[in-house]
Design an enzyme around this catalytic site. Structure first.
Site, short mmCIF file in Angstrom:
data_model
loop_
_atom_site.label_atom_id
_atom_site.label_comp_id
_atom_site.label_asym_id
_atom_site.label_seq_id
_atom_site.Cartn_x
_atom_site.Cartn_y
_atom_site.Cartn_z
N ASP A 125 0.91 -1.18 0.03
CA ASP A 125 0.05 -0.23 -0.13
C ASP A 125 0.86 1.29 0.01
O ASP A 125 2.04 1.21 0.25
CB ASP A 125 -0.89 -0.01 1.26
CG ASP A 125 -2.12 0.57 1.04
OD1 ASP A 125 -2.35 1.47 0.11
OD2 ASP A 125 -2.94 0.68 2.09
N ASP A 178 -10.37 2.07 -3.43
CA ASP A 178 -10.94 1.83 -2.08
C ASP A 178 -12.48 1.96 -2.30
O ASP A 178 -13.08 1.44 -1.17
CB ASP A 178 -10.60 2.95 -1.11
CG ASP A 178 -9.05 2.50 -0.65
OD1 ASP A 178 -8.82 1.46 -0.66
OD2 ASP A 178 -8.63 3.41 0.02
#
Ligand code: DGJ
Length: 728
Positions: A478, A548
């Site tokens: 990430d 997301d």
């Protein structure tokens, strides 16, 4: 031979599959662009360069008032000698001036395609797949050599370009701009397509008409970003999915980029792509060189669908690498939206056990397992397990999940450091920063200075320690903020503006080292969802968390736009809980499943809290996906109906041998008294008869593609169907 050179006219003709790309060493050694488009067998200068005395377009040679660089279509234009358009590069000399003059010096042909050292790029597996042309240009006054590389792929309508600058002079040069490719079209009747967005709504499709002046897409954020993807295409006005010319540029880079199209005074257009010159410079001392990243240029004579197929196949097979490149990707359960930071070993095992019962293959432990990370304010950089949550450590946890016959995956954010962390307390200068200036935080974190070798080495060691000590087979990598106060403690003043690019070189080295060390691990990249969904990262990690935003309806646009360039096998897509955590929308498990099953499928919700019916539906989804996943992940993808212009979206995945297909159709809002709908399929074998599984109907491919198939009336908002088609 795919690249030829005519000695008489000094013309290069590059042939790639069905594409020709042609340019010429013109007057005084300037490289002039002649043609890019559908393949022609032999070029005889039907559109030869034409010259006229144009007012206010100056002349490098005083007596020849018809020759001006301002009107010459060029391959790699310099700044300063009569061309007033956007230059492809600019260099500051030691005397402070910025004028250069590049002329053809020599060229050579290479079988295959050399790698770009330290940078991601497309590749060949054998030298007969492509041919590379290297053209050497020189500015003798300052000892500058510029090598333009062009590769023509035999199997793809692809030309790749990159540039190497070499300082063969005796004085320092400062690169102020160094684009990777430039094409001067003798036309501007184009639309510009790009993929802008934001966090949670990445890669929406934008199409605008070209107009006089400069239009651009760019990132200044230190990452390719959610805001713009490093992709642009010029298309003719009438171009649609199946028809019309497409000239597409995709930049194999994950940092600041700039794509521009300048329409000039004569209605010609100049397209340029490369590292963003904004806040960039690079000091080239004598004998030093600078390699630009690669731009991949795709031509399609048959619309956007063919463009996407070319990108998909090229990126799937000749950009992505490693063991998982051609392998089916596992169905996963990720605990992020199920628990966020609030979990313990018992909860994790419970989720995994439920996942196993449903048929899920991989459990992914997301953020919160390390340091003292109970929320997003601390501990990035402290890559040791939090014994409060996982008292037996990662190894035991991972092993117990492996004992359930599930794979185990782990989340990292290796490029970041929290101010509240042991790492930061020990090395406060290891982050990107400018001395004495405020260090702006974002998500309360700073960025580690990957332009420094010792920082990269430390992170390689820390991440490697975790990966080698536990049976981990998947990593989610990430990255959750963009750069501010860009500077590096290790660079001298004159190199500070190299920081952002040096960061990318460091990142690529870290990724190369870790992915090579752990070839059995499947890596998925992520940046607050799809904030770094670019070809640079795909070279190291074959899949990316698309967004997301897990809402099925938002995902229609996100996945549709992403499909312009990126193959389905690269797109992570999960079913999450309702009301959806990002947009608060309530949709059925069915539609969430259909949209997520159109990518690399997974779940991201607390599956320990499901009703009996939900569990049964999920089991069916998982079983179904296992049957169709090769078609979804590795088939040919067709966009049938756009969510940007319709209330419904449809797409089709067709197996490579055309024996099977999967149709996904989603209707967004119910309309009163709506028409009966049918949809025409694509990419099937016209002579094959396809059974629509579960519907008791069969039709020949030609009928499905020309007549179309009725879509049942779907009552209510957010309704969908997913049909599997099998040839009989
Ligand atoms: C952002 C990612 O996109 C999410 O999926 C999740 O991993 C969080 N970061 C964790 O902090």
């Amino acid at each position: 031979m795919s690249i030829s050179f005519c000695e008489t006219t000094r013309t290069f003709h590059l042939k790639a599959n069905n594409t020709s790309y042609i340019f010429q060493v013109a007057k005084d050694g300037y490289l002039a662009h002649l043609y890019w488009g559908k393949k022609i067998n032999e070029y005889s200068h039907s559109n030869e360069l034409r010259f006229a005395d144009r007012a206010f377009s100056g002349n490098p040679v005083a007596e020849d008032r018809t020759f001006s660089l301002d009107t010459l279509p060029q391959e790699y234009p310099s700044f300063g000698h009569t061309d007033y358009r956007n230059p492809a590069f600019q260099i500051q000399l030691e005397n402070g001036t910025t004028v250069t003059d590049l002329r053809y010096s020599s060229h050579k042909l290479i079988n295959g395609k050399p790698n770009l050292e330290g940078l991601p790029s497309t590749y060949v597996e054998s030298d007969d797949e492509a041919e590379t042309l290297e053209i050497t240009l020189k500015d003798d006054l300052i000892g500058l050599t510029v090598i333009l590389s062009y590769t023509a792929f035999h199997q793809f309508d692809v030309i790749t370009r990159s540039v190497r600058f070499v300082n063969e002079g005796k004085t320092n040069l400062i690169l102020l701009k160094a684009a990777s490719g430039n094409v001067d079209f003798r036309a501007s009747e184009f639309d510009l397509i790009s993929l802008p967005g934001a966090w949670g709504r990445e890669r929406h499709v934008a199409r605008t008409e070209l107009r006089p002046g400069i239009q651009s897409i760019e990132s200044r954020r230190g990452a390719s970003s959610h805001q713009h993807n490093p992709f642009m295409a010029l298309v003719s006005k009438e171009t649609n999915e199946d028809y019309g010319d497409v000239f597409a540029f995709s930049f194999v880079y994950s940092g600041n980029f700039l794509g521009t199209v300048e329409v000039d005074q004569f209605g010609y257009s100049r397209a340029t792509m490369g590292i963003n010159p904004f806040d960039f410079s690079w000091l080239l001392e004598p004998d030093q060189s600078f390699q630009t990243p690669e731009v991949v240029m795709v031509y399609s004579a048959n619309g956007l669908s063919e463009m996407s197929h070319t990108f998909h196949r090229l990126y799937q097979t000749r950009l992505c690498r490693g063991e998982f490149r051609d392998k089916n990707r596992p169905i996963l359960i990720n605990n992020w939206e199920a628990t966020y930071f609030n979990f313990d070993e018992g909860k994790i095992k419970e989720i995994a056990r439920h996942g196993k019962e449903l048929g899920i293959e991989l459990f992914v432990l997301d953020d919160g397992w390390f340091g003292k990370r109970d929320d997003d304010t601390t501990s990035l950089g402290d890559w040791f397990v939090d014994k409060r949550k996982l008292p037996n450590g990662l190894e035991i946890l991972a092993q117990s999940i492996r004992d359930m016959d599930m794979e185990f995956g782990l989340w990292f954010e290796p490029e970041m450091v929290s101010v509240d962390s042991e790492l930061y307390r020990k090395h406060p200068d290891w982050c990107i920063h400018v001395p004495k200036r405020r260090r702006s935080e974002s998500r309360q974190q700073l960025i580690l200075d990957y332009s420094r070798q010792e920082v990269c080495d430390e992170i390689i060691n820390r991440v490697s320690d975790i990966l080698k000590n536990a049976p981990i087979t998947y990593v989610k990598w990430d990255m959750n903020r963009h750069m501010t106060e860009v500077g590096s403690a290790s660079l001298p003043a004159e190199r500070q503006r190299e920081t952002a690019h040096r960061y990318m070189l460091g990142l690529y080295r870290v990724m190369e080292t870790i992915t090579t060390k752990f070839p059995h691990i499947l890596f998925e990249s992520c940046s607050g969802g799809g904030g770094r969904f670019d070809p640079g990262i795909l070279y190291y990690m074959p899949q990316t968390w698309t967004s997301d935003n897990t809402d099925a309806i938002s995902r229609l646009k996100i996945q549709y736009g992403t499909s312009f360039v990126y193959p389905t096998s690269s797109m992570g897509a999960h079913v999450s809980a309702v009301p959806n955590h990002q947009v608060n929308r309530i949709t059925s498990l069915e539609v969430r499943g259909h949209v997520a099953m159109s990518g690399n499928f997974g779940y991201e919700l607390d599956i320990t809290q499901l009703s009996f019916d939900e569990r049964e539906t999920m089991k069916e989804q998982i079983n179904f996906y296992k049957k169709i996943r090769t078609i979804i992940q590795f088939g040919n993808f067709y966009r049938l109906s756009s969510p940007f212009t319709n209330n419904h979206t449809a797409w089709l995945h067709v197996s490579q041998d055309q024996s099977e297909a999967v149709l996904t159709y989603v209707m967004v809002l119910a309309e009163p008294n709506d028409p009966f709908r049918k949809i025409r399929l694509k990419g099937l074998d016209p002579t094959k008869k396809y059974q629509i599984c579960g519907e008791g109907k069969s039709f020949y491919g030609d009928e499905l593609m020309n007549v179309g198939i009725n879509i049942p009336r779907l009552n209510g908002d957010f309704k969908s169907i997913m049909w599997r088609l099998k040839s009989e």
